[in-house]
Scaffold this motif. Structure first.
Motif, PDB file in Angstrom:
ATOM      1  N   ILE A   1       0.848  45.663  10.236  1.00 25.05           N
ATOM      2  CA  ILE A   1       1.620  46.911  10.307  1.00 25.05           C
ATOM      3  C   ILE A   1       3.117  46.610  10.275  1.00 25.05           C
ATOM      4  O   ILE A   1       3.890  47.285   9.566  1.00 25.05           O
ATOM      5  N   TYR A   2       3.523  45.605  11.039  1.00 22.28           N
ATOM      6  CA  TYR A   2       4.941  45.235  11.139  1.00 22.28           C
ATOM      7  C   TYR A   2       5.520  44.891   9.768  1.00 22.28           C
ATOM      8  O   TYR A   2       6.555  45.434   9.355  1.00 22.28           O
ATOM      9  N   PHE A   3       4.833  44.014   9.046  1.00 21.10           N
ATOM     10  CA  PHE A   3       5.360  43.596   7.740  1.00 21.10           C
ATOM     11  C   PHE A   3       5.188  44.693   6.695  1.00 21.10           C
ATOM     12  O   PHE A   3       5.970  44.763   5.744  1.00 21.10           O
ATOM     13  N   GLY A   4       4.202  45.545   6.881  1.00 22.44           N
ATOM     14  CA  GLY A   4       4.080  46.689   5.989  1.00 22.44           C
ATOM     15  C   GLY A   4       5.299  47.588   6.075  1.00 22.44           C
ATOM     16  O   GLY A   4       5.807  48.068   5.051  1.00 22.44           O
ATOM     17  N   ILE A   5       5.809  47.784   7.306  1.00 24.36           N
ATOM     18  CA  ILE A   5       7.020  48.596   7.501  1.00 24.36           C
ATOM     19  C   ILE A   5       8.219  47.937   6.828  1.00 24.36           C
ATOM     20  O   ILE A   5       9.019  48.602   6.144  1.00 24.36           O
ATOM     21  N   LEU A   6       8.368  46.606   6.987  1.00 25.11           N
ATOM     22  CA  LEU A   6       9.496  45.899   6.372  1.00 25.11           C
ATOM     23  C   LEU A   6       9.452  45.996   4.854  1.00 25.11           C
ATOM     24  O   LEU A   6      10.493  46.185   4.200  1.00 25.11           O
TER      25      LEU A   6
ATOM     26  N   LEU B   1       5.721  32.821   4.548  1.00 28.82           N
ATOM     27  CA  LEU B   1       6.794  32.786   3.554  1.00 28.82           C
ATOM     28  C   LEU B   1       6.587  33.834   2.462  1.00 28.82           C
ATOM     29  O   LEU B   1       7.558  34.409   1.958  1.00 28.82           O
ATOM     30  N   ALA B   2       5.332  34.091   2.118  1.00 29.35           N
ATOM     31  CA  ALA B   2       5.048  35.115   1.103  1.00 29.35           C
ATOM     32  C   ALA B   2       5.481  36.497   1.595  1.00 29.35           C
ATOM     33  O   ALA B   2       6.014  37.311   0.828  1.00 29.35           O
ATOM     34  N   LEU B   3       5.272  36.765   2.890  1.00 28.01           N
ATOM     35  CA  LEU B   3       5.678  38.045   3.460  1.00 28.01           C
ATOM     36  C   LEU B   3       7.197  38.196   3.448  1.00 28.01           C
ATOM     37  O   LEU B   3       7.725  39.268   3.132  1.00 28.01           O
ATOM     38  N   ILE B   4       7.897  37.104   3.800  1.00 29.14           N
ATOM     39  CA  ILE B   4       9.365  37.129   3.767  1.00 29.14           C
ATOM     40  C   ILE B   4       9.855  37.365   2.338  1.00 29.14           C
ATOM     41  O   ILE B   4      10.746  38.182   2.094  1.00 29.14           O
ATOM     42  N   PHE B   5       9.246  36.643   1.395  1.00 22.44           N
ATOM     43  CA  PHE B   5       9.622  36.802  -0.015  1.00 22.44           C
ATOM     44  C   PHE B   5       9.414  38.243  -0.476  1.00 22.44           C
ATOM     45  O   PHE B   5      10.255  38.817  -1.190  1.00 22.44           O
ATOM     46  N   ALA B   6       8.320  38.855  -0.026  1.00 23.42           N
ATOM     47  CA  ALA B   6       7.955  40.190  -0.495  1.00 23.42           C
ATOM     48  C   ALA B   6       9.008  41.235  -0.168  1.00 23.42           C
ATOM     49  O   ALA B   6       9.217  42.179  -0.947  1.00 23.42           O
ATOM     50  N   TYR B   7       9.702  41.097   0.962  1.00 22.71           N
ATOM     51  CA  TYR B   7      10.688  42.128   1.301  1.00 22.71           C
ATOM     52  C   TYR B   7      12.141  41.691   1.107  1.00 22.71           C
ATOM     53  O   TYR B   7      13.052  42.453   1.414  1.00 22.71           O
TER      54      TYR B   7
END
Length: 503
Positions: free
Chosen positions: A12-17, A165-171
């Protein structure tokens, strides 16, 4: 708190970002937005968001953990006082210089002052140091997530790192700094809230009011702040103060990561307001971090909780997650998780953006090339190139973290964490020479030699300081020594400056 719950919260957290990133970068994903946020960031958002960048996940779990060491206690606050003085110096000396020269990369100053090779050397130092430092910070927190979450799903460590790292890259890959100004504000909110709420939760568990907790911490064995007794030790007051000042000047004022946010403000006045506000918040937040540490140890004593052991060694940085996940109720555990995640990813996303910016500007010359291309070509060629660079640094950080994990040697890892003292010292020397030796420049091609020799000398001095200097232990002042040696080395290869290089 179960692993499934933790995982759901993180999704949920990374979805918001990612939603915020898509909204912010929908209309503009240009290089100007990525590198400088179009020079229209609000200073108060930058000031608040910088807290999340400055306070990494390592700070979040390690600073409270170290409070239990009799030689440490609140000694870190001495260093914080030095940090605050350093921030004021940055705001009054370095920021006006950067704004006067209208820089995208702060290392462009070195090119105009000392030469092309010196410029590339300074940018390379930043790329190496920030890659290693940011990878190490992410590594320490991924270990916590791996231990308390992903091991239960039998997910390998390498996959956990890759997902992070993929999550960071995504946003970050589209909007860059323009996105991060917003997402880091949100993440700092979670970070700050988690610190205050953790204090409330532990106080309630100990049956203490807020003011009772203050007195309890003050009277405890963990609250000593100032250490004047033994100048030979690393916790000595003036070592910490001076180290804090110069580490801040080097690792903030001469670091593309944190300065990039300041340079996104429209004017020097707004950038300075940002720095002064940030300094006040930074000092207050660190007081609360240290207070959390004292309360954690008091809670552990009352409830018979031991500091977690890893490979037979006490890991004080795991005490906070141990209590949060296994001894408090669900809500405090969620608050801790959000704070830890925010502290970690606010630091790493900013670093990844700064690394991409530095490489694109300092080595690919995108700020210069953009003036020669029309808008259509710029979007077609340069934005695509920037995306490839962003992917490249994400993969590089992944490889560095995997190497850290394979070493699995605490002494080696501790040494790696001190890399910043060795790499930022030459930057300190380069800028000091440029700012204070107005009538001199250098033989440009010899600068890399000086910047390699200086850290080597410092390593030998630090390794043998007790033997060479009568049990004197070099601590945070190492960066000062490093900068001074670099400065002296530059004097040896100096020559009279021309009128074009005297500024």
């Amino acid at each position: 708190m179960s692993s499934e719950t933790i995982l759901a919260i993180m999704i949920i957290y990374f979805g918001i970002l990612i939603l915020i990133s898509n909204f912010v970068s929908k209309k503009d994903n240009s290089n100007d937005a990525f590198f400088k946020a179009n020079k229209n960031s609000k200073w108060y958002l930058v000031a608040f968001g910088m807290i999340g960048t400055a306070l990494s996940g390592v700070t979040f779990i390690s600073v409270p953990g170290e409070v239990g060491n009799p030689d440490f206690q609140f000694k870190y606050f001495q260093f914080v006082i030095g940090n605050a003085i350093g921030f004021i110096i940055i705001a009054t000396i370095l920021l006006p210089l950067y704004y006067r020269m209208n820089l995208t990369s702060i290392y462009s100053y070195i090119e105009q002052r000392l030469g092309l090779v010196s410029y590339k050397t300074a940018a390379t130092i930043f790329l190496i140091s920030r890659t290693i430092g940011s990878a190490f910070r992410l590594y320490l927190v991924v270990i916590v997530l791996q231990r308390f979450v992903f091991d239960d799903f039998e997910i390998p460590f390498a996959v956990t790192v890759l997902i992070s790292l993929a999550l960071i890259f995504a946003y970050t890959y589209r909007g860059g700094l323009k996105t991060i100004i917003i997402t880091d504000t949100l993440q700092t909110f979670f970070l700050v809230s988690s610190v205050f709420l953790t204090i409330i939760f532990i106080c309630n568990s100990l049956d203490l009011s807020f003011f009772d907790a203050f007195e309890t911490v003050k009277e405890s064995q963990y609250s000593k702040v100032f250490f004047f007794e033994d100048y030979l030790k690393g916790n000595y007051f003036w070592k910490q103060i001076l180290g804090g000042i110069f580490v801040t000047i080097a690792m903030v004022g001469l670091d593309q990561d944190l300065m990039q946010k300041n340079l996104s403000c429209a004017t020097i006045g707004e950038a300075q307001k940002n720095m002064f506000t940030f300094t006040g918040i930074f000092v207050i937040i660190n007081i609360f971090f240290l207070s959390v540490g004292a309360l954690l140890y008091l809670y552990a004593e009352k409830n018979g909780i031991s500091v977690p052991m890893v490979d037979g060694v006490k890991r004080t940085d795991l005490l906070f997650p141990e209590i949060a996940f296994n001894h408090l109720t669900l809500f405090p555990a969620v608050v801790f998780l959000l704070g830890l995640t925010a502290a970690t990813f606010a630091t790493t996303d900013s670093a990844l953006t700064a690394l991409t910016t530095s490489f694109c500007v300092d080595f690919l010359g995108m700020d210069k090339e953009s003036k020669k291309l029309d808008a259509e070509n710029k979007n077609k060629k340069m934005v695509r190139t920037r995306h490839f660079v962003h992917v490249g640094f994400s993969l590089l950080m992944f490889l560095v973290i995997i190497i850290f994990n394979s070493l699995n040697d605490k002494s080696v890892v501790t040494m790696i964490f001190k890399v910043a003292s060795y790499t930022y010292g030459p930057l300190l020397g380069l800028y000091a020479f440029g700012l204070f030796m107005k009538t001199k420049t250098v033989h440009d091609k010899l600068v890399p030699i000086v910047c390699v020799i200086s850290p080597l000398i410092c390593y030998l001095l630090a390794k043998n300081s007790a033997l060479l200097f009568g049990n004197y232990v070099i601590d945070n002042e190492l960066i000062i020594i490093n900068g001074l040696i670099t400065f002296i080395g530059l004097l040896f290869i100096s020559k009279p400056a021309t009128s074009q290089t005297q500024f």
